[in-house]
Write a protein that holds these residues in place. Structure first.
Motif, PDB file in Angstrom:
ATOM      1  N   LYS A 213       0.878  -1.156  -0.187  1.00  0.00           N
ATOM      2  CA  LYS A 213      -0.070  -0.105  -0.196  1.00  0.00           C
ATOM      3  C   LYS A 213       1.101   1.334   0.192  1.00  0.00           C
ATOM      4  O   LYS A 213       2.207   1.319   0.274  1.00  0.00           O
ATOM      5  CB  LYS A 213      -0.780   0.123   1.147  1.00  0.00           C
ATOM      6  CG  LYS A 213      -0.209   0.166   2.432  1.00  0.00           C
ATOM      7  CD  LYS A 213      -1.104   0.561   3.736  1.00  0.00           C
ATOM      8  CE  LYS A 213      -0.369   0.861   5.095  1.00  0.00           C
ATOM      9  NZ  LYS A 213      -1.149   0.771   6.040  1.00  0.00           N
ATOM     10  N   GLU A 214       0.140   2.398  -0.456  1.00  0.00           N
ATOM     11  CA  GLU A 214       0.721   3.704  -0.408  1.00  0.00           C
ATOM     12  C   GLU A 214      -0.125   4.711  -0.026  1.00  0.00           C
ATOM     13  O   GLU A 214      -1.469   4.394  -0.497  1.00  0.00           O
ATOM     14  CB  GLU A 214       1.594   3.749  -1.266  1.00  0.00           C
ATOM     15  CG  GLU A 214       1.045   4.288  -2.800  1.00  0.00           C
ATOM     16  CD  GLU A 214       2.147   4.550  -4.066  1.00  0.00           C
ATOM     17  OE1 GLU A 214       2.023   5.892  -4.557  1.00  0.00           O
ATOM     18  OE2 GLU A 214       2.801   3.784  -4.119  1.00  0.00           O
ATOM     19  N   GLY A 215       0.104   5.806   0.468  1.00  0.00           N
ATOM     20  CA  GLY A 215      -0.975   6.771   0.840  1.00  0.00           C
ATOM     21  C   GLY A 215      -0.432   7.768   1.773  1.00  0.00           C
ATOM     22  O   GLY A 215       0.330   7.573   2.534  1.00  0.00           O
ATOM     23  N   MET A 216      -1.557   8.668   1.869  1.00  0.00           N
ATOM     24  CA  MET A 216      -1.237   9.653   2.996  1.00  0.00           C
ATOM     25  C   MET A 216      -1.702   9.093   4.245  1.00  0.00           C
ATOM     26  O   MET A 216      -2.828   8.526   4.322  1.00  0.00           O
ATOM     27  CB  MET A 216      -2.204  10.924   2.543  1.00  0.00           C
ATOM     28  CG  MET A 216      -2.018  12.122   3.606  1.00  0.00           C
ATOM     29  SD  MET A 216      -2.817  13.654   2.991  1.00  0.00           S
ATOM     30  CE  MET A 216      -4.628  13.071   2.489  1.00  0.00           C
ATOM     31  N   VAL A 217      -1.080   9.377   5.448  1.00  0.00           N
ATOM     32  CA  VAL A 217      -1.229   8.664   6.701  1.00  0.00           C
ATOM     33  C   VAL A 217      -1.556   9.905   7.634  1.00  0.00           C
ATOM     34  O   VAL A 217      -2.134   9.468   8.678  1.00  0.00           O
ATOM     35  CB  VAL A 217      -0.147   8.016   7.144  1.00  0.00           C
ATOM     36  CG1 VAL A 217      -0.307   6.491   6.375  1.00  0.00           C
ATOM     37  CG2 VAL A 217       1.151   8.560   7.395  1.00  0.00           C
ATOM     38  N   ARG A 218      -0.976  11.261   7.346  1.00  0.00           N
ATOM     39  CA  ARG A 218      -1.210  12.270   8.271  1.00  0.00           C
ATOM     40  C   ARG A 218      -1.045  13.564   7.362  1.00  0.00           C
ATOM     41  O   ARG A 218      -0.126  13.692   6.626  1.00  0.00           O
ATOM     42  CB  ARG A 218      -0.294  12.124   9.318  1.00  0.00           C
ATOM     43  CG  ARG A 218      -0.266  13.212  10.478  1.00  0.00           C
ATOM     44  CD  ARG A 218       0.634  12.933  11.528  1.00  0.00           C
ATOM     45  NE  ARG A 218       0.731  14.155  12.359  1.00  0.00           N
ATOM     46  CZ  ARG A 218      -0.019  14.195  13.428  1.00  0.00           C
ATOM     47  NH1 ARG A 218      -0.477  13.086  13.956  1.00  0.00           N
ATOM     48  NH2 ARG A 218       0.036  15.267  14.083  1.00  0.00           N
ATOM     49  N   TYR A 219      -1.607  14.558   7.914  1.00  0.00           N
ATOM     50  CA  TYR A 219      -1.444  15.766   7.441  1.00  0.00           C
ATOM     51  C   TYR A 219      -1.873  17.140   8.513  1.00  0.00           C
ATOM     52  O   TYR A 219      -2.624  16.637   9.362  1.00  0.00           O
ATOM     53  CB  TYR A 219      -2.253  16.030   5.894  1.00  0.00           C
ATOM     54  CG  TYR A 219      -3.912  16.306   6.339  1.00  0.00           C
ATOM     55  CD1 TYR A 219      -4.374  17.681   6.469  1.00  0.00           C
ATOM     56  CD2 TYR A 219      -4.589  15.167   6.473  1.00  0.00           C
ATOM     57  CE1 TYR A 219      -5.706  17.721   6.891  1.00  0.00           C
ATOM     58  CE2 TYR A 219      -5.960  15.529   6.463  1.00  0.00           C
ATOM     59  CZ  TYR A 219      -6.675  16.760   6.874  1.00  0.00           C
ATOM     60  OH  TYR A 219      -7.732  16.800   7.181  1.00  0.00           O
TER      61      TYR A 219
ATOM     62  N   ILE B  44      -4.619  16.271  -2.801  1.00  0.00           N
ATOM     63  CA  ILE B  44      -3.104  16.102  -1.840  1.00  0.00           C
ATOM     64  C   ILE B  44      -2.595  14.790  -2.239  1.00  0.00           C
ATOM     65  O   ILE B  44      -1.414  14.732  -2.642  1.00  0.00           O
ATOM     66  CB  ILE B  44      -3.384  16.684  -0.683  1.00  0.00           C
ATOM     67  CG1 ILE B  44      -3.647  17.979  -0.280  1.00  0.00           C
ATOM     68  CG2 ILE B  44      -2.172  16.282   0.134  1.00  0.00           C
ATOM     69  CD1 ILE B  44      -3.862  18.582   0.943  1.00  0.00           C
ATOM     70  N   GLU B  45      -3.462  13.624  -1.971  1.00  0.00           N
ATOM     71  CA  GLU B  45      -2.790  12.320  -2.100  1.00  0.00           C
ATOM     72  C   GLU B  45      -2.549  12.163  -3.357  1.00  0.00           C
ATOM     73  O   GLU B  45      -1.330  11.607  -3.574  1.00  0.00           O
ATOM     74  CB  GLU B  45      -3.988  11.490  -1.412  1.00  0.00           C
ATOM     75  CG  GLU B  45      -3.342   9.825  -1.470  1.00  0.00           C
ATOM     76  CD  GLU B  45      -4.012   9.121  -0.562  1.00  0.00           C
ATOM     77  OE1 GLU B  45      -3.570   7.964  -0.394  1.00  0.00           O
ATOM     78  OE2 GLU B  45      -5.130   9.562   0.136  1.00  0.00           O
ATOM     79  N   ALA B  46      -3.375  12.504  -4.563  1.00  0.00           N
ATOM     80  CA  ALA B  46      -3.009  12.251  -5.856  1.00  0.00           C
ATOM     81  C   ALA B  46      -1.598  12.949  -6.427  1.00  0.00           C
ATOM     82  O   ALA B  46      -0.795  12.419  -6.936  1.00  0.00           O
ATOM     83  CB  ALA B  46      -4.243  12.912  -6.807  1.00  0.00           C
ATOM     84  N   PHE B  47      -1.539  14.328  -5.704  1.00  0.00           N
ATOM     85  CA  PHE B  47      -0.546  15.042  -6.039  1.00  0.00           C
ATOM     86  C   PHE B  47       0.888  14.333  -5.593  1.00  0.00           C
ATOM     87  O   PHE B  47       1.944  14.298  -6.434  1.00  0.00           O
ATOM     88  CB  PHE B  47      -0.451  16.522  -5.366  1.00  0.00           C
ATOM     89  CG  PHE B  47       0.487  17.487  -5.875  1.00  0.00           C
ATOM     90  CD1 PHE B  47       0.515  18.148  -6.825  1.00  0.00           C
ATOM     91  CD2 PHE B  47       1.785  17.409  -4.734  1.00  0.00           C
ATOM     92  CE1 PHE B  47       1.696  18.791  -7.033  1.00  0.00           C
ATOM     93  CE2 PHE B  47       3.074  18.190  -5.178  1.00  0.00           C
ATOM     94  CZ  PHE B  47       2.870  18.819  -6.093  1.00  0.00           C
ATOM     95  N   CYS B  48       0.900  13.933  -4.292  1.00  0.00           N
ATOM     96  CA  CYS B  48       1.937  13.118  -3.832  1.00  0.00           C
ATOM     97  C   CYS B  48       2.252  11.966  -4.672  1.00  0.00           C
ATOM     98  O   CYS B  48       3.323  11.785  -4.921  1.00  0.00           O
ATOM     99  CB  CYS B  48       1.696  12.800  -2.156  1.00  0.00           C
ATOM    100  SG  CYS B  48       1.584  14.357  -1.229  1.00  0.00           S
ATOM    101  N   LYS B  49       1.281  11.156  -4.838  1.00  0.00           N
ATOM    102  CA  LYS B  49       1.473   9.855  -5.604  1.00  0.00           C
ATOM    103  C   LYS B  49       2.098  10.268  -7.055  1.00  0.00           C
ATOM    104  O   LYS B  49       3.161   9.659  -7.534  1.00  0.00           O
ATOM    105  CB  LYS B  49       0.082   9.038  -5.744  1.00  0.00           C
ATOM    106  CG  LYS B  49       0.108   7.937  -6.677  1.00  0.00           C
ATOM    107  CD  LYS B  49      -1.120   7.099  -6.401  1.00  0.00           C
ATOM    108  CE  LYS B  49      -0.720   5.897  -7.374  1.00  0.00           C
ATOM    109  NZ  LYS B  49      -1.813   4.968  -7.145  1.00  0.00           N
ATOM    110  N   ASP B  50       1.519  11.381  -7.724  1.00  0.00           N
ATOM    111  CA  ASP B  50       2.074  11.533  -9.004  1.00  0.00           C
ATOM    112  C   ASP B  50       3.654  12.009  -9.076  1.00  0.00           C
ATOM    113  O   ASP B  50       4.056  12.110 -10.029  1.00  0.00           O
ATOM    114  CB  ASP B  50       1.074  12.754  -9.668  1.00  0.00           C
ATOM    115  CG  ASP B  50      -0.346  12.182 -10.053  1.00  0.00           C
ATOM    116  OD1 ASP B  50      -0.549  11.030  -9.930  1.00  0.00           O
ATOM    117  OD2 ASP B  50      -1.218  13.120 -10.161  1.00  0.00           O
TER     118      ASP B  50
END
Length: 98
Positions: A56-62, A85-91
């Protein structure tokens, strides 16, 4: 809705090997409309912890902060804003792993 206007990203070092996978700290400069309740004349940035593991990967905290004074803003983003935000980080993850 928010717009990401700039960013930086760093790998979070785990010298003791406690964490699984890799963690990245993103600092995202954001703009929001003046009529948005999140708007601040001081400007805003979001600190994001993004994890990459085998399955898995993804945002865990902001966390949201004002730019000029680094004051924490106690506010939760809407689901669609979190998705942006999550899509930006992934991209943009490839840049972080260089």
């Amino acid at each position: 809705m928010l717009t990401i206007t700039g960013y930086s990203v760093e790998l979070i070092k785990d010298p003791f090997g406690i964490l699984t996978g890799k963690r990245y700290e993103w600092m995202l400069d954001i703009e929001v409309a003046e009529d948005d309740e999140l708007h601040s004349d001081n400007g805003l940035y979001v600190r994001v912890i993004y994890v990459v593991e085998e399955n898995k990967e993804g945002m865990v905290r902001y966390e949201i902060f004002e730019k000029t004074n680094d004051k924490y803003v106690d506010f939760e983003l809407e689901d669609d804003e979190q998705a942006v935000i999550e899509a930006f980080c992934k991209d943009n993850l490839a840049e972080a792993t260089k």
